[in-house]
Design a protein around this motif. Structure first.
Motif, PDB file in Angstrom:
ATOM      1  N   ALA A  81       0.831  -1.213   0.000  1.00  0.00           N
ATOM      2  CA  ALA A  81       0.000   0.000   0.000  1.00  0.00           C
ATOM      3  C   ALA A  81       0.860   1.256   0.000  1.00  0.00           C
ATOM      4  O   ALA A  81       0.562   2.232  -0.717  1.00  0.00           O
ATOM      5  CB  ALA A  81      -0.926  -0.009   1.218  1.00  0.00           C
ATOM      6  N   LEU A  82       1.942   1.260   0.771  1.00  0.00           N
ATOM      7  CA  LEU A  82       2.832   2.426   0.805  1.00  0.00           C
ATOM      8  C   LEU A  82       3.501   2.639  -0.547  1.00  0.00           C
ATOM      9  O   LEU A  82       3.718   3.778  -0.978  1.00  0.00           O
ATOM     10  CB  LEU A  82       3.884   2.241   1.897  1.00  0.00           C
ATOM     11  CG  LEU A  82       3.386   2.344   3.343  1.00  0.00           C
ATOM     12  CD1 LEU A  82       4.499   1.989   4.323  1.00  0.00           C
ATOM     13  CD2 LEU A  82       2.855   3.734   3.622  1.00  0.00           C
ATOM     14  N   ALA A  83       3.819   1.545  -1.242  1.00  0.00           N
ATOM     15  CA  ALA A  83       4.434   1.668  -2.564  1.00  0.00           C
ATOM     16  C   ALA A  83       3.478   2.291  -3.572  1.00  0.00           C
ATOM     17  O   ALA A  83       3.909   2.916  -4.550  1.00  0.00           O
ATOM     18  CB  ALA A  83       4.889   0.290  -3.042  1.00  0.00           C
ATOM     19  N   ALA A  84       2.179   2.137  -3.332  1.00  0.00           N
ATOM     20  CA  ALA A  84       1.184   2.698  -4.253  1.00  0.00           C
ATOM     21  C   ALA A  84       0.949   4.185  -4.023  1.00  0.00           C
ATOM     22  O   ALA A  84       0.318   4.844  -4.857  1.00  0.00           O
ATOM     23  CB  ALA A  84      -0.138   1.937  -4.094  1.00  0.00           C
ATOM     24  N   VAL A  85       1.436   4.723  -2.900  1.00  0.00           N
ATOM     25  CA  VAL A  85       1.249   6.142  -2.579  1.00  0.00           C
ATOM     26  C   VAL A  85       2.628   6.751  -2.338  1.00  0.00           C
ATOM     27  O   VAL A  85       3.134   6.730  -1.204  1.00  0.00           O
ATOM     28  CB  VAL A  85       0.353   6.339  -1.339  1.00  0.00           C
ATOM     29  CG1 VAL A  85       0.072   7.826  -1.108  1.00  0.00           C
ATOM     30  CG2 VAL A  85      -0.944   5.567  -1.475  1.00  0.00           C
ATOM     31  N   PRO A  86       3.282   7.258  -3.366  1.00  0.00           N
ATOM     32  CA  PRO A  86       4.634   7.814  -3.195  1.00  0.00           C
ATOM     33  C   PRO A  86       4.655   8.917  -2.140  1.00  0.00           C
ATOM     34  O   PRO A  86       3.818   9.815  -2.139  1.00  0.00           O
ATOM     35  CB  PRO A  86       4.947   8.369  -4.583  1.00  0.00           C
ATOM     36  CG  PRO A  86       4.079   7.591  -5.516  1.00  0.00           C
ATOM     37  CD  PRO A  86       2.823   7.310  -4.754  1.00  0.00           C
ATOM     38  N   GLY A  87       5.627   8.833  -1.242  1.00  0.00           N
ATOM     39  CA  GLY A  87       5.747   9.832  -0.195  1.00  0.00           C
ATOM     40  C   GLY A  87       4.751   9.681   0.928  1.00  0.00           C
ATOM     41  O   GLY A  87       4.654  10.558   1.796  1.00  0.00           O
ATOM     42  N   GLY A  88       4.004   8.586   0.941  1.00  0.00           N
ATOM     43  CA  GLY A  88       2.980   8.395   1.958  1.00  0.00           C
ATOM     44  C   GLY A  88       3.539   7.822   3.245  1.00  0.00           C
ATOM     45  O   GLY A  88       4.621   7.223   3.270  1.00  0.00           O
TER      46      GLY A  88
END
Length: 458
Positions: A81-88
């Motif tokens: 999930a974090l990889a799908a939202v850069p900078g998240g």
């Protein structure tokens, strides 16, 4: 001698309460302002009663897309999930409620929060949605804030205040002056024309008035002005022994999800900045690499089985415990736990451990949302919303049927004074309900200085 003889009579003739004409005029103008909002509240409130069912239905295609097989580790799902939202930044994980269900990971990026749906088997991203635009949040913000933040909350608080005036004046106008239950306790549904609509409005309004007052009062803690003042007073006298778990006005969505309270009396930008700082807290000061321990905490959460929806949130600082909490709509069932990275529970806070004011508000909010006593509460709220909508529509029809084209045709003003008893009651309500007090003061000033030029203000 003449003056002395007049003085007692003038004192005795001074009215205590307003007459029927004045009550009708106050009821009319309060209704003219409130009814459009009341109908909107009934519709949005009815939808919010079924938010778990509606959200499940809206996500049905996502959950159906989950592959069959053995799920991967929860930490691997979070990383996907974090990889799908850069900078998240990892904000929370929502515990699943069914065996085959996409994993909901909440990721903060800037001022926004993304809900990322991960296939627990393949780690594929099934969907990604802005948390503020989800059905539940849209209905919640429309119901309490008109989608415009704290200004909308202030408007809705004023609507609630004037709806209480509407209820009081309506009950006084309804007070029976004759015997018989027709038109007093039961509506004369067989009647036609004005009598039918009058009974639908008056009798229906009387039946729901008590529950409606409970709705209005239980909704005040969410409002920006009243809720902020209440929270400030409670904090000052030291009764709030736990983290506040209800929103006051427009709260940044990340603060809501992380479960951190916000200080009252701040603007949106100040609250956003404060929440970022106070969360160290769960966002800006969080290390770039997500903290270890999610898998162990997840297994503990499965064993504890808190009422849904249950959220796992990461530690605020290095070495601090993870947090597991239930956000169940039936707030007396809410429970919260601190869990170490090894999965050991160090502390549990139950609803019964909260302060008295917290518990009272929790009961009120649970009743307001229709989940305090199960299906009966839900049905009661739905019936009240339906009857209130019918009573509001009947009031509009009554006015439109008697109104002349191009005229407001408000009830005529009474030559009688309002009465000192009514002034005392209005003064007390104005203190307890700030928006009502300010609007009454503005009306009094307009009547004093502008009524000579504008007859509608008298």
């Amino acid at each position: 001698m003449t003056q002395n003889s007049r003085s007692p009579r003038s004192a005795l003739s001074r009215p205590v309460w307003p007459d029927r004409a004045m009550l009708w005029r106050w009821h009319f103008f309060a209704g003219l302002f409130c009814l459009p909002f009341v109908i909107m509240l009934c519709v949005t409130g009815s939808l919010y009663l079924f938010k778990p069912q509606i959200e499940t239905w809206l996500d049905r295609d996502i959950d159906r897309a989950v592959a069959e097989g053995t799920p991967r580790s929860v930490s691997a799902q979070r990383d996907a999930a974090l990889a799908a939202v850069p900078g998240g930044h990892f904000l929370a994980l929502e515990m699943p409620t069914r065996a085959r269900q996409a994993t909901r990971v909440l990721v903060e990026h800037g001022a926004d929060v993304a809900r990322v749906y991960i296939d627990p088997v393949s780690l594929r991203v099934l969907a990604q949605r802005d948390e503020q635009t989800r059905f539940e949040r849209l209905v919640f913000r429309l119901h309490g804030q008109l989608l415009i933040g704290n200004w909308g909350s202030v408007i809705m608080e004023m609507v609630a205040s004037w709806t209480l005036v509407l209820i009081v004046t309506g009950l006084l106008l309804w007070w029976p002056r004759r015997t018989g239950i027709g038109g007093t306790v039961l509506p004369r549904l067989g009647a036609k024309g004005r009598v039918f609509w009058r009974d639908l409005h008056a009798v229906g309004g009387v039946w729901i008035s008590l529950v409606l007052v409970l709705f209005l009062v239980s909704g005040l803690p969410w409002s920006f002005v009243w809720g902020s003042a209440f929270s400030a007073v409670e904090s000052r006298i030291g009764r709030l022994v736990s983290v506040q778990d209800w929103e006051i006005g427009a709260v940044p969505i990340a603060a809501t999800i992380s479960g951190h309270a916000t200080m009252p009396g701040m603007s949106d930008s100040e609250m956003a900045g404060m929440s970022m700082d106070s969360r160290s807290e769960a966002t800006t000061a969080q290390p770039a690499i997500p903290p270890e321990g999610l898998d162990a905490v997840y297994e503990t959460a499965r064993r504890l089985a808190f009422p849904a929806p249950a959220l796992i949130t990461p530690p605020a600082t290095a070495g601090a415990p993870w947090r597991l909490r239930s956000d169940a709509q039936n707030r007396p069932k809410r429970i919260e736990a601190s869990v170490t990275a090894q999965g050991q529970v160090t502390h549990i806070t139950r609803f019964a451990d909260k302060g008295l004011s917290d518990r009272l508000i929790g009961y009120g909010v649970a009743f307001h949302e229709g989940h305090l006593f199960g299906v009966l509460n839900l049905l009661l709220n739905l019936i009240v919303a339906l009857l209130l909508t019918l009573a509001s529509i009947a009031a509009l029809i009554l006015w439109l049927r008697r109104r002349r084209p191009g005229h407001l045709d408000a009830p005529r003003a009474s030559p009688r004074r309002i009465g000192w008893g009514a002034l005392a009651v209005m003064g007390l309500m104005g203190v307890l309900l700030p928006e009502l007090g300010v609007s009454l003061l503005l009306l009094a000033l307009a009547n004093r200085f502008l009524s000579g030029r504008f007859s509608a203000l008298r």
